[in-house]
Write an enzyme that holds these catalytic residues in place. Structure first.
Site, mmCIF file in Angstrom:
data_model
loop_
_atom_site.group_PDB
_atom_site.id
_atom_site.type_symbol
_atom_site.label_atom_id
_atom_site.label_comp_id
_atom_site.label_asym_id
_atom_site.label_seq_id
_atom_site.Cartn_x
_atom_site.Cartn_y
_atom_site.Cartn_z
ATOM 1 N N SER A 264 -0.103 5.892 2.840
ATOM 2 C CA SER A 264 0.802 6.271 1.678
ATOM 3 C C SER A 264 0.432 6.202 0.352
ATOM 4 O O SER A 264 -0.738 5.785 -0.125
ATOM 5 C CB SER A 264 1.878 5.141 1.804
ATOM 6 N N LYS A 265 1.110 6.795 -0.643
ATOM 7 C CA LYS A 265 1.041 6.794 -1.939
ATOM 8 C C LYS A 265 0.729 5.542 -2.536
ATOM 9 O O LYS A 265 -0.047 5.335 -3.258
ATOM 10 C CB LYS A 265 2.155 7.720 -2.571
ATOM 11 N N ARG A 266 1.489 4.330 -1.967
ATOM 12 C CA ARG A 266 1.190 2.888 -2.471
ATOM 13 C C ARG A 266 -0.241 2.565 -2.033
ATOM 14 O O ARG A 266 -0.763 2.032 -3.173
ATOM 15 C CB ARG A 266 2.294 2.152 -1.727
#
Ligand code: GLU
Length: 510
Positions: A264-266
């Site tokens: 994910s982007k996180r």
């Protein structure tokens, strides 16, 4: 055998995710391997998610990494247009055929009626309410309303959508090239919208129609599309195109670096690595997402890294030229399980590819960066710096960021080295060295070493007593590449100047 035709079909809803680049790459490798054709099709039928600049971004990214399509929105091709919004008029006829043959129907339900249906089903204990074979019997559509009323509503301009009439009891099977047989019961599929009220097709209809019209032989795409595949198989069946239905290959998901869950982007933000091929500035928010290109990755290195995210050649070899990848690539060797996104591996690839570049090529990369910094340097100097730094860099940008001292005299000096190594003995050694240099000509690394050694010998000083002080005078840093080479690159006068400056600035520390 018919010619292989594959397509990469991104939606311009934002920057291209690195997983999308991997999908494009596998399509490209397969096309090359089979002597086939690669097509780029922009799937922009969802106008609500359209993001300005995204299409250009996609095209530029593919170009940067070296994935070339023969047919695309820029150069066109025999089956154009290659942008779905420009094909709008082509889809209606197929929706009509589906309706005429009883495989699709008009639905007039308002958003409020759809909400009410979902609430009703939820209250009845249905977790994920669907517009399906049972529910459609209670809704406002051409299956439940009398034909003349339907006609009157359409003629009267009442908004409607066209939905697929999924058979009540049917088993849909497809043989995926990665996952083998996939069986799905039709009661798990809902009556998906095919044509929206604005006349635009949805992804499902447009995708199938275009793959057919563009004579696509293999659909290679991310695993997230696997749930849609049975629906597509139904469409091929209803449209009478089963014989030429493409073969499917659904690629494994990209997983977090630790393998637990989807990347994910996180994760990218947390570990500080890019998730997009190039830097992207959101046109609305103005936020900037980092890119592999701007982070100093070479396109060839990223491509080699991505090839291994879900595929392997079955040998120990990890470094592949593009041609070697094409030779070795096969869909059989694509794994089913998710692929861990190991950024350290990407860095390793980049280091390997950087080492393979000549000093002249690396020097050129440095010159490009210096230009953006407004710093001038000769090609010879850039090449010498490249030679000096090449074993130590992970990113092209390191040529500049890790060795700014080649262009700018140090402003600060490593505090610990000053504390421990800057003393009277060191300063005396440095002074003796500058006076020895005064009568020298151009410095080569060898000559610098001779003069330095001789000076220390005459003064009866060990290397270790003066070297750290010399290094911080010249670079400000505690460690770094070969100092004799650094001196040769800086030049005699600059060396003397920097040593004198350091002696003046650090006099209180003696
Ligand atoms: N437009 C879809 C996407 O954005 C394409 C999926 C497919 O390849 O069928 O990924």
């Amino acid at each position: 055998m018919t010619d292989v035709r594959v397509r990469f079909a991104p939606s311009p809803t934002g920057p291209l995710h690195i997983g999308g680049v991997r999908t494009a790459l596998y399509n490209y490798l397969f096309a090359k391997k089979m002597g086939g054709t690669m097509i780029l099709r922009i799937e922009d039928t969802d106008q609500t998610r359209y993001v300005p600049g995204a299409e250009d971004y996609i095209i530029e990214s593919l170009d940067w990494i070296g994935i070339k399509s023969e047919e695309n929105p820029v150069v066109g091709g025999p089956y154009g247009p290659y942008r779905q919004s420009e094909r709008k008029a082509m889809y209606g006829e197929y929706a009509q055929k589906l309706i005429d043959e009883g495989n699709a129907y008009y639905a007039f339900d308002t958003p409020e009626e759809l909400d009410a249906m979902r609430e009703r089903l939820k209250a009845g204990g249905v977790h994920t309410p669907q517009y399906n074979g049972l529910v459609r019997q209670q809704m406002k559509n051409s299956l439940t309303l009398p034909a003349d009323e339907v006609k009157a509503m359409i003629d009267g301009g009442e908004p409607y959508v066209v939905r697929l009439k999924v058979p009540l009891k049917d088993e849909i099977r497809l043989q995926d090239m990665v996952r083998d047989w996939v069986h799905v019961h039709s009661n798990t599929i809902d009556d998906k919208i095919l044509l929206k009220s604005d006349g635009m097709p949805t992804y499902h209809l447009a995708n199938v129609v275009d793959d057919h019209l563009m004579k696509i032989t293999h659909v290679i795409r991310g695993e997230e599309w696997l749930p849609s595949a049975p629906l597509h198989v139904l469409l091929y069946r209803f449209l009478g195109w089963e014989d030429t239905m493409p073969q499917f290959a659904h690629l494994p998901l990209l997983l977090k670096p630790d393998g637990n869950g989807k990347l994910s982007k996180r994760d990218a933000d947390k570990h500080g690595f890019p998730l997009y091929p190039m830097q992207w500035t959101d046109p609305k928010e103005g936020t900037v997402a980092s890119g592999f290109r701007e982070s100093g990755y070479l396109p060839e290195a990223l491509l080699n890294f991505l090839a291994f995210l879900g595929w392997n050649p079955g040998t120990e070899q990890e470094l592949f030229t593009f041609d070697e990848l094409v030779d070795s690539f096969s869909i059989d060797r694509i794994q089913k399980g998710g692929a861990k996104f190991d950024i350290q591996k990407a860095q390793w690839y980049n280091q390997q590819y950087l080492k393979q570049l000549s000093n002249a090529e690396l020097g050129q990369l440095l010159l490009e960066q210096l230009k953006t910094e407004g710093i001038e340097a000769s090609p010879e100097k850039a090449e010498a710096i490249a030679n000096n730094m090449k074993e130590r860099i992970t990113y092209t940008s390191d040529l500049w960021t890790e060795a700014k001292y080649f262009h700018i005299a140090p402003i600060e000096y490593d505090e610990k080295t000053v504390r421990k190594k800057w003393n009277e003995t060191a300063v005396n050694g440095l002074k003796a060295f500058t006076s020895a240099l005064a009568s020298e000509g151009d410095l080569t690394p060898e000559r610098a070493k001779e003069v330095f050694s001789k000076t220390l010998e005459d003064a009866g000083l060990g290397f270790g007593k003066v070297m750290p002080a010399l290094r911080i005078s010249l670079t400000g840093q505690a460690g770094g590449p070969d100092l004799m080479e650094i001196m040769a690159i800086l030049g005699r006068e600059e060396v003397i100047q920097r040593i004198e400056t350091a002696i003046t600035r650090l006099q209180e520390n003696v």
